[in-house]
Design a protein around this motif. Structure first.
Motif, PDB file in Angstrom:
ATOM      1  N   THR A  13      76.346  59.200  64.857  1.00  0.00           N
ATOM      2  CA  THR A  13      75.913  58.891  63.487  1.00  0.00           C
ATOM      3  C   THR A  13      76.518  57.553  63.065  1.00  0.00           C
ATOM      4  O   THR A  13      77.441  57.508  62.248  1.00  0.00           O
ATOM      5  N   PRO A  14      76.019  56.456  63.626  1.00  0.00           N
ATOM      6  CA  PRO A  14      76.574  55.143  63.272  1.00  0.00           C
ATOM      7  C   PRO A  14      76.310  54.799  61.817  1.00  0.00           C
ATOM      8  O   PRO A  14      75.326  55.254  61.220  1.00  0.00           O
ATOM      9  N   ARG A  15      77.194  53.994  61.258  1.00  0.00           N
ATOM     10  CA  ARG A  15      77.035  53.514  59.889  1.00  0.00           C
ATOM     11  C   ARG A  15      77.255  52.003  59.896  1.00  0.00           C
ATOM     12  O   ARG A  15      78.392  51.530  59.869  1.00  0.00           O
ATOM     13  N   LEU A  16      76.187  51.267  59.967  1.00  0.00           N
ATOM     14  CA  LEU A  16      76.276  49.813  60.021  1.00  0.00           C
ATOM     15  C   LEU A  16      76.552  49.260  58.627  1.00  0.00           C
ATOM     16  O   LEU A  16      75.924  49.700  57.651  1.00  0.00           O
ATOM     17  N   PRO A  17      77.472  48.313  58.480  1.00  0.00           N
ATOM     18  CA  PRO A  17      77.924  47.858  57.153  1.00  0.00           C
ATOM     19  C   PRO A  17      77.012  46.808  56.514  1.00  0.00           C
ATOM     20  O   PRO A  17      77.423  45.695  56.194  1.00  0.00           O
ATOM     21  N   PHE A  18      75.747  47.193  56.304  1.00  0.00           N
ATOM     22  CA  PHE A  18      74.774  46.284  55.714  1.00  0.00           C
ATOM     23  C   PHE A  18      73.862  47.072  54.780  1.00  0.00           C
ATOM     24  O   PHE A  18      73.491  48.210  55.072  1.00  0.00           O
ATOM     25  N   ALA A  19      73.488  46.464  53.650  1.00  0.00           N
ATOM     26  CA  ALA A  19      72.567  47.073  52.702  1.00  0.00           C
ATOM     27  C   ALA A  19      71.233  46.337  52.775  1.00  0.00           C
ATOM     28  O   ALA A  19      71.182  45.108  52.623  1.00  0.00           O
ATOM     29  N   TYR A  20      70.168  47.080  53.003  1.00  0.00           N
ATOM     30  CA  TYR A  20      68.840  46.500  53.173  1.00  0.00           C
ATOM     31  C   TYR A  20      68.296  45.992  51.841  1.00  0.00           C
ATOM     32  O   TYR A  20      68.355  46.686  50.820  1.00  0.00           O
ATOM     33  N   LEU A  21      67.745  44.776  51.847  1.00  0.00           N
ATOM     34  CA  LEU A  21      67.209  44.154  50.635  1.00  0.00           C
ATOM     35  C   LEU A  21      65.696  44.068  50.605  1.00  0.00           C
ATOM     36  O   LEU A  21      65.090  44.072  49.532  1.00  0.00           O
ATOM     37  N   GLY A  22      65.067  43.956  51.762  1.00  0.00           N
ATOM     38  CA  GLY A  22      63.619  43.816  51.827  1.00  0.00           C
ATOM     39  C   GLY A  22      63.217  42.998  53.036  1.00  0.00           C
ATOM     40  O   GLY A  22      64.056  42.555  53.824  1.00  0.00           O
ATOM     41  N   ALA A  23      61.907  42.794  53.196  1.00  0.00           N
ATOM     42  CA  ALA A  23      61.383  42.161  54.403  1.00  0.00           C
ATOM     43  C   ALA A  23      60.573  40.912  54.077  1.00  0.00           C
ATOM     44  O   ALA A  23      59.976  40.789  53.014  1.00  0.00           O
ATOM     45  N   ASP A  24      60.552  40.008  55.041  1.00  0.00           N
ATOM     46  CA  ASP A  24      59.784  38.766  54.941  1.00  0.00           C
ATOM     47  C   ASP A  24      58.788  38.733  56.094  1.00  0.00           C
ATOM     48  O   ASP A  24      59.175  38.568  57.250  1.00  0.00           O
ATOM     49  N   ASP A  25      57.493  38.910  55.776  1.00  0.00           N
ATOM     50  CA  ASP A  25      56.471  38.902  56.830  1.00  0.00           C
ATOM     51  C   ASP A  25      55.916  37.503  57.073  1.00  0.00           C
ATOM     52  O   ASP A  25      54.941  37.344  57.816  1.00  0.00           O
ATOM     53  N   ARG A  26      56.546  36.493  56.468  1.00  0.00           N
ATOM     54  CA  ARG A  26      56.108  35.105  56.672  1.00  0.00           C
ATOM     55  C   ARG A  26      57.118  34.327  57.511  1.00  0.00           C
ATOM     56  O   ARG A  26      57.176  33.091  57.456  1.00  0.00           O
ATOM     57  N   ALA A  27      57.885  35.051  58.314  1.00  0.00           N
ATOM     58  CA  ALA A  27      58.929  34.417  59.120  1.00  0.00           C
ATOM     59  C   ALA A  27      58.357  33.577  60.250  1.00  0.00           C
ATOM     60  O   ALA A  27      59.029  32.697  60.779  1.00  0.00           O
ATOM     61  N   GLY A  28      57.117  33.853  60.649  1.00  0.00           N
ATOM     62  CA  GLY A  28      56.508  33.115  61.741  1.00  0.00           C
ATOM     63  C   GLY A  28      56.831  33.722  63.090  1.00  0.00           C
ATOM     64  O   GLY A  28      57.415  34.802  63.188  1.00  0.00           O
ATOM     65  N   PRO A  29      56.483  33.038  64.181  1.00  0.00           N
ATOM     66  CA  PRO A  29      56.697  33.586  65.526  1.00  0.00           C
ATOM     67  C   PRO A  29      58.176  33.724  65.863  1.00  0.00           C
ATOM     68  O   PRO A  29      58.996  32.902  65.477  1.00  0.00           O
ATOM     69  N   ASN A  30      58.493  34.778  66.611  1.00  0.00           N
ATOM     70  CA  ASN A  30      59.846  34.925  67.154  1.00  0.00           C
ATOM     71  C   ASN A  30      59.831  34.521  68.627  1.00  0.00           C
ATOM     72  O   ASN A  30      58.924  33.808  69.074  1.00  0.00           O
ATOM     73  N   TYR A  31      60.792  34.973  69.408  1.00  0.00           N
ATOM     74  CA  TYR A  31      60.899  34.538  70.799  1.00  0.00           C
ATOM     75  C   TYR A  31      59.711  34.968  71.655  1.00  0.00           C
ATOM     76  O   TYR A  31      59.473  34.409  72.728  1.00  0.00           O
ATOM     77  N   THR A  32      58.938  35.964  71.193  1.00  0.00           N
ATOM     78  CA  THR A  32      57.761  36.402  71.947  1.00  0.00           C
ATOM     79  C   THR A  32      56.575  35.469  71.750  1.00  0.00           C
ATOM     80  O   THR A  32      55.580  35.570  72.459  1.00  0.00           O
ATOM     81  N   GLY A  33      56.665  34.594  70.746  1.00  0.00           N
ATOM     82  CA  GLY A  33      55.553  33.713  70.415  1.00  0.00           C
ATOM     83  C   GLY A  33      54.577  34.313  69.426  1.00  0.00           C
ATOM     84  O   GLY A  33      53.598  33.665  69.046  1.00  0.00           O
ATOM     85  N   GLN A  34      54.847  35.559  68.977  1.00  0.00           N
ATOM     86  CA  GLN A  34      53.958  36.222  68.031  1.00  0.00           C
ATOM     87  C   GLN A  34      54.641  36.369  66.671  1.00  0.00           C
ATOM     88  O   GLN A  34      55.867  36.444  66.593  1.00  0.00           O
ATOM     89  N   PRO A  35      53.864  36.410  65.596  1.00  0.00           N
ATOM     90  CA  PRO A  35      54.453  36.559  64.259  1.00  0.00           C
ATOM     91  C   PRO A  35      55.309  37.812  64.175  1.00  0.00           C
ATOM     92  O   PRO A  35      54.967  38.851  64.736  1.00  0.00           O
TER      93      PRO A  35
END
Length: 206
Positions: free
Chosen positions: A175-197
């Motif tokens: 039961t890991p507890r990562l020390p980060f609080a989620y704020l939201g997502a950005d679907d306009r980030a563009g391509p990542n290392y795969t070359g796809q959005p």
């Protein structure tokens, strides 16, 4: 910039894509994840399964396979193979799972870290999780990367991360507890290392 909540993200053309990455075969899963698939027996859950072509190739007696995907375009189910149409960050299995995989699906999830926590909690003793994961897709509120702070937090919570192959994994129930609080997502980030959005996920460090 305004960030997307879960419901808005699921409707994004980047996420609800019925064509991208959907026809992978079993050989592609082996190559991408470095696993010998399928497992001999047990329960295998594949997140962001696409059409489920690879899972159909893997179907056999003594193996229960569940494919989960947001888009309802799957091959035919059969004995031991079933599909669930649902956002992977809201779905949960009915019981412990022996193997969880995700081939290039985490790139499109909003709360990536929250899903990692949940998946780790699904594993049976001796179970295993492995997925493609790009730490560059997890960002601070201002859009800058967390860098080593994130990889250290993952490893401190029992995850392994291969930066060269961009693979994340863990073994055994936890039961890991990562020390980060989620704020939201950005679907306009563009391509990542795969070359796809892809989708960037924004967090605040706790």
């Amino acid at each position: 910039m305004s960030l997307l909540d879960d419901e808005a993200l699921w409707g994004s053309s980047v996420v609800a894509n019925c064509a991208m990455n959907r026809e992978r075969g079993l050989a592609s899963y082996r190559r991408e994840l470095g696993l010998e698939l399928p497992p001999a027996s047990g329960v295998w859950v594949d997140l962001c399964c696409g059409s489920g072509k690879a899972l159909a190739e893997a179907a056999r007696p003594n193996l229960t396979i569940i494919g989960v995907d947001l888009v309802d375009r799957h091959v035919s189910a059969r004995d031991g193979l079933s599909f669930v149409v649902a956002p992977v960050d809201r779905w949960a299995p009915a019981g412990p799972v022996d193997l969880v995989t995700c081939v290039h699906g985490l790139h499109y999830v909003g709360d990536k870290l929250g899903l990692l926590e949940r998946v780790a909690s699904w594993l049976a003793p001796g179970g295993r999780f492995v997925a493609n994961f790009d730490v560059a897709g997890v960002r601070r509120a201002d859009g800058s990367p967390f860098g080593r702070m994130l990889t250290k937090a993952l490893r401190d919570n029992g995850f392994t991360y291969d930066n060269r192959r961009r693979l994340i994994g863990c073994e055994g129930s936890g039961t890991p507890r990562l020390p980060f609080a989620y704020l939201g997502a950005d679907d306009r980030a563009g391509p990542n290392y795969t070359g796809q959005p892809a989708v960037h996920s924004r967090y605040e460090a706790l």
